[in-house]
Motif scaffolding. Sequence first.
Motif, PDB file in Angstrom:
ATOM      1  N   ALA A   1       0.550  -0.611   0.186  1.00 53.61           N
ATOM      2  CA  ALA A   1       0.110  -0.203   0.350  1.00 53.61           C
ATOM      3  C   ALA A   1       0.838   1.718  -0.144  1.00 53.61           C
ATOM      4  O   ALA A   1       1.775   0.954   0.643  1.00 53.61           O
ATOM      5  CB  ALA A   1      -0.929   0.276   0.901  1.00 53.61           C
ATOM      6  N   TYR A   2       0.673   2.177  -0.931  1.00 53.54           N
ATOM      7  CA  TYR A   2       1.180   3.373  -0.714  1.00 53.54           C
ATOM      8  C   TYR A   2       0.396   4.620  -1.204  1.00 53.54           C
ATOM      9  O   TYR A   2      -0.868   4.347  -1.161  1.00 53.54           O
ATOM     10  CB  TYR A   2       1.986   3.237  -2.500  1.00 53.54           C
ATOM     11  CG  TYR A   2       2.907   2.276  -3.133  1.00 53.54           C
ATOM     12  CD1 TYR A   2       4.308   2.578  -2.628  1.00 53.54           C
ATOM     13  CD2 TYR A   2       2.010   1.078  -3.259  1.00 53.54           C
ATOM     14  CE1 TYR A   2       4.642   2.106  -3.112  1.00 53.54           C
ATOM     15  CE2 TYR A   2       3.212   0.077  -3.782  1.00 53.54           C
ATOM     16  CZ  TYR A   2       4.554   0.687  -3.370  1.00 53.54           C
ATOM     17  OH  TYR A   2       5.165  -0.875  -3.873  1.00 53.54           O
ATOM     18  N   THR A   3       1.403   5.830  -0.347  1.00 56.99           N
ATOM     19  CA  THR A   3       0.141   6.875  -0.222  1.00 56.99           C
ATOM     20  C   THR A   3       0.379   7.324  -0.777  1.00 56.99           C
ATOM     21  O   THR A   3       0.745   7.392  -2.000  1.00 56.99           O
ATOM     22  CB  THR A   3       1.448   7.871   0.776  1.00 56.99           C
ATOM     23  OG1 THR A   3       2.879   8.314   0.552  1.00 56.99           O
ATOM     24  CG2 THR A   3       1.211   6.891   2.994  1.00 56.99           C
ATOM     25  N   LEU A   4      -0.703   8.750  -1.366  1.00 59.92           N
ATOM     26  CA  LEU A   4      -1.059   9.039  -2.493  1.00 59.92           C
ATOM     27  C   LEU A   4       0.939  10.494  -2.784  1.00 59.92           C
ATOM     28  O   LEU A   4       0.672  10.033  -3.788  1.00 59.92           O
ATOM     29  CB  LEU A   4      -2.235  10.796  -2.477  1.00 59.92           C
ATOM     30  CG  LEU A   4      -2.089  11.692  -3.713  1.00 59.92           C
ATOM     31  CD1 LEU A   4      -2.192  10.822  -5.098  1.00 59.92           C
ATOM     32  CD2 LEU A   4      -2.935  12.651  -2.886  1.00 59.92           C
ATOM     33  N   ASP A   5       1.573  10.188  -1.839  1.00 56.71           N
ATOM     34  CA  ASP A   5       2.498  10.942  -1.569  1.00 56.71           C
ATOM     35  C   ASP A   5       3.425  10.053  -2.365  1.00 56.71           C
ATOM     36  O   ASP A   5       4.130  10.728  -3.564  1.00 56.71           O
ATOM     37  CB  ASP A   5       3.182  11.766  -0.774  1.00 56.71           C
ATOM     38  CG  ASP A   5       2.324  13.244  -0.621  1.00 56.71           C
ATOM     39  OD1 ASP A   5       2.328  13.290  -1.867  1.00 56.71           O
ATOM     40  OD2 ASP A   5       2.440  14.130   0.622  1.00 56.71           O
ATOM     41  N   GLU A   6       3.332   9.306  -1.691  1.00 61.16           N
ATOM     42  CA  GLU A   6       5.193   7.861  -2.628  1.00 61.16           C
ATOM     43  C   GLU A   6       4.235   8.057  -3.960  1.00 61.16           C
ATOM     44  O   GLU A   6       5.107   7.737  -4.754  1.00 61.16           O
ATOM     45  CB  GLU A   6       4.707   7.116  -1.699  1.00 61.16           C
ATOM     46  CG  GLU A   6       5.056   6.819  -0.670  1.00 61.16           C
ATOM     47  CD  GLU A   6       5.330   5.607   0.743  1.00 61.16           C
ATOM     48  OE1 GLU A   6       5.629   5.404   1.140  1.00 61.16           O
ATOM     49  OE2 GLU A   6       4.132   5.098   0.114  1.00 61.16           O
TER      50      GLU A   6
ATOM     51  N   HIS B   1       1.592  19.076 -12.350  1.00 60.76           N
ATOM     52  CA  HIS B   1       0.959  18.268 -11.566  1.00 60.76           C
ATOM     53  C   HIS B   1      -0.164  19.268 -10.453  1.00 60.76           C
ATOM     54  O   HIS B   1      -1.305  19.503 -10.698  1.00 60.76           O
ATOM     55  CB  HIS B   1       1.487  17.187 -11.776  1.00 60.76           C
ATOM     56  CG  HIS B   1      -0.250  16.224 -10.763  1.00 60.76           C
ATOM     57  ND1 HIS B   1      -0.949  16.159 -11.724  1.00 60.76           N
ATOM     58  CD2 HIS B   1       0.078  16.698  -9.414  1.00 60.76           C
ATOM     59  CE1 HIS B   1      -1.592  14.916 -11.106  1.00 60.76           C
ATOM     60  NE2 HIS B   1      -1.276  15.359  -9.610  1.00 60.76           N
ATOM     61  N   GLU B   2       0.453  19.784  -9.013  1.00 61.80           N
ATOM     62  CA  GLU B   2       0.060  20.310  -8.407  1.00 61.80           C
ATOM     63  C   GLU B   2      -0.408  22.073  -9.017  1.00 61.80           C
ATOM     64  O   GLU B   2      -1.588  21.800  -7.944  1.00 61.80           O
ATOM     65  CB  GLU B   2       1.177  21.131  -7.042  1.00 61.80           C
ATOM     66  CG  GLU B   2       1.920  19.461  -6.827  1.00 61.80           C
ATOM     67  CD  GLU B   2       1.476  18.935  -5.688  1.00 61.80           C
ATOM     68  OE1 GLU B   2       0.024  19.052  -5.205  1.00 61.80           O
ATOM     69  OE2 GLU B   2       1.922  17.729  -5.476  1.00 61.80           O
ATOM     70  N   ARG B   3       0.006  22.760  -9.443  1.00 67.85           N
ATOM     71  CA  ARG B   3      -0.586  23.913 -10.499  1.00 67.85           C
ATOM     72  C   ARG B   3      -1.903  23.851 -10.885  1.00 67.85           C
ATOM     73  O   ARG B   3      -3.103  24.403 -10.496  1.00 67.85           O
ATOM     74  CB  ARG B   3       0.823  24.477 -11.068  1.00 67.85           C
ATOM     75  CG  ARG B   3       1.650  25.608 -10.088  1.00 67.85           C
ATOM     76  CD  ARG B   3       1.995  26.276 -10.753  1.00 67.85           C
ATOM     77  NE  ARG B   3       2.867  26.517 -11.699  1.00 67.85           N
ATOM     78  CZ  ARG B   3       4.353  25.155 -11.201  1.00 67.85           C
ATOM     79  NH1 ARG B   3       4.705  25.397 -10.702  1.00 67.85           N
ATOM     80  NH2 ARG B   3       5.033  24.474 -12.726  1.00 67.85           N
TER      81      ARG B   3
ATOM     82  N   GLY C   1       9.113  19.766  -5.658  1.00 64.59           N
ATOM     83  CA  GLY C   1       9.754  20.675  -6.219  1.00 64.59           C
ATOM     84  C   GLY C   1      10.551  19.884  -7.962  1.00 64.59           C
ATOM     85  O   GLY C   1      11.220  21.333  -8.395  1.00 64.59           O
ATOM     86  N   THR C   2      10.380  18.899  -8.333  1.00 67.64           N
ATOM     87  CA  THR C   2      10.414  19.376  -9.231  1.00 67.64           C
ATOM     88  C   THR C   2       9.502  19.643 -10.440  1.00 67.64           C
ATOM     89  O   THR C   2       8.188  19.748 -10.003  1.00 67.64           O
ATOM     90  CB  THR C   2      10.880  17.681  -9.920  1.00 67.64           C
ATOM     91  OG1 THR C   2       9.407  17.022  -9.836  1.00 67.64           O
ATOM     92  CG2 THR C   2      12.181  16.752  -8.955  1.00 67.64           C
ATOM     93  N   THR C   3      10.218  20.197 -11.738  1.00 60.39           N
ATOM     94  CA  THR C   3       9.528  20.399 -12.666  1.00 60.39           C
ATOM     95  C   THR C   3       8.040  19.817 -13.471  1.00 60.39           C
ATOM     96  O   THR C   3       6.590  20.827 -12.975  1.00 60.39           O
ATOM     97  CB  THR C   3       9.996  20.564 -14.136  1.00 60.39           C
ATOM     98  OG1 THR C   3      11.227  21.703 -14.156  1.00 60.39           O
ATOM     99  CG2 THR C   3       8.845  21.656 -15.406  1.00 60.39           C
ATOM    100  N   ARG C   4       7.794  19.085 -12.740  1.00 58.08           N
ATOM    101  CA  ARG C   4       6.656  18.136 -13.544  1.00 58.08           C
ATOM    102  C   ARG C   4       5.807  17.986 -12.410  1.00 58.08           C
ATOM    103  O   ARG C   4       4.643  18.084 -13.180  1.00 58.08           O
ATOM    104  CB  ARG C   4       7.221  16.848 -14.098  1.00 58.08           C
ATOM    105  CG  ARG C   4       5.963  15.407 -14.562  1.00 58.08           C
ATOM    106  CD  ARG C   4       6.028  14.023 -14.975  1.00 58.08           C
ATOM    107  NE  ARG C   4       5.204  13.381 -15.800  1.00 58.08           N
ATOM    108  CZ  ARG C   4       4.791  12.089 -15.703  1.00 58.08           C
ATOM    109  NH1 ARG C   4       6.407  11.638 -15.501  1.00 58.08           N
ATOM    110  NH2 ARG C   4       4.101  11.289 -16.261  1.00 58.08           N
TER     111      ARG C   4
ATOM    112  N   MET D   1       6.458   8.290  -6.962  1.00 56.05           N
ATOM    113  CA  MET D   1       7.047   7.343  -8.193  1.00 56.05           C
ATOM    114  C   MET D   1       6.493   7.794  -9.972  1.00 56.05           C
ATOM    115  O   MET D   1       7.412   7.583 -10.426  1.00 56.05           O
ATOM    116  CB  MET D   1       6.598   5.710  -7.860  1.00 56.05           C
ATOM    117  CG  MET D   1       6.930   5.714  -6.393  1.00 56.05           C
ATOM    118  SD  MET D   1       6.134   4.105  -6.028  1.00 56.05           S
ATOM    119  CE  MET D   1       5.106   3.754  -5.668  1.00 56.05           C
ATOM    120  N   HIS D   2       5.702   8.368  -9.960  1.00 55.38           N
ATOM    121  CA  HIS D   2       5.241   8.603 -11.207  1.00 55.38           C
ATOM    122  C   HIS D   2       5.154   9.948 -11.918  1.00 55.38           C
ATOM    123  O   HIS D   2       5.183  10.713 -12.827  1.00 55.38           O
ATOM    124  CB  HIS D   2       3.210   8.735 -11.384  1.00 55.38           C
ATOM    125  CG  HIS D   2       2.938   7.249 -11.559  1.00 55.38           C
ATOM    126  ND1 HIS D   2       3.441   6.229 -12.151  1.00 55.38           N
ATOM    127  CD2 HIS D   2       3.314   6.332  -9.231  1.00 55.38           C
ATOM    128  CE1 HIS D   2       3.665   4.744 -11.559  1.00 55.38           C
ATOM    129  NE2 HIS D   2       3.012   5.369 -10.369  1.00 55.38           N
TER     130      HIS D   2
END
Length: 113
Positions: free
Chosen positions: A9-14, A31-33, A24-27, A18-19
């Motif tokens: 089981a993975y958290t949403l942040d995990e 996505h967050e924006r 802090g990374t551009t991608r 991964m994806h």
Amino acid sequence: MKRVGRFEAYTLDECLDMHLGEKGTTRRDEHERSVEAALDAYRVGEAVRSIRKQRNLTQEELGKRIGVNKAQISKLERGASITLSTMSRVFKALGAASATLDLGGDMGKVALW
């Protein structure tokens, strides 16, 4: 990751790490924006729907007041399509005498109309 029986089981942040990459990374930042923009549009749409219903207006009636068809009002209420000029026309048609945009922090507020 946490083991639950024979499953992992993975958290949403995990999963996002991964994806899309870590925060802090551009991608990931893009996505967050985009998620935040979609939520903002949804919140505005919910406000329009709520006020429209309080005023006992149908989507078609509100559309006629601002010169668009019912489908456009439906899209707006679902958060699918909204511009500042459309938002201004809609809220004026719903009876808002004025509106301000709170820019947050030390940036203050801007009068929209």
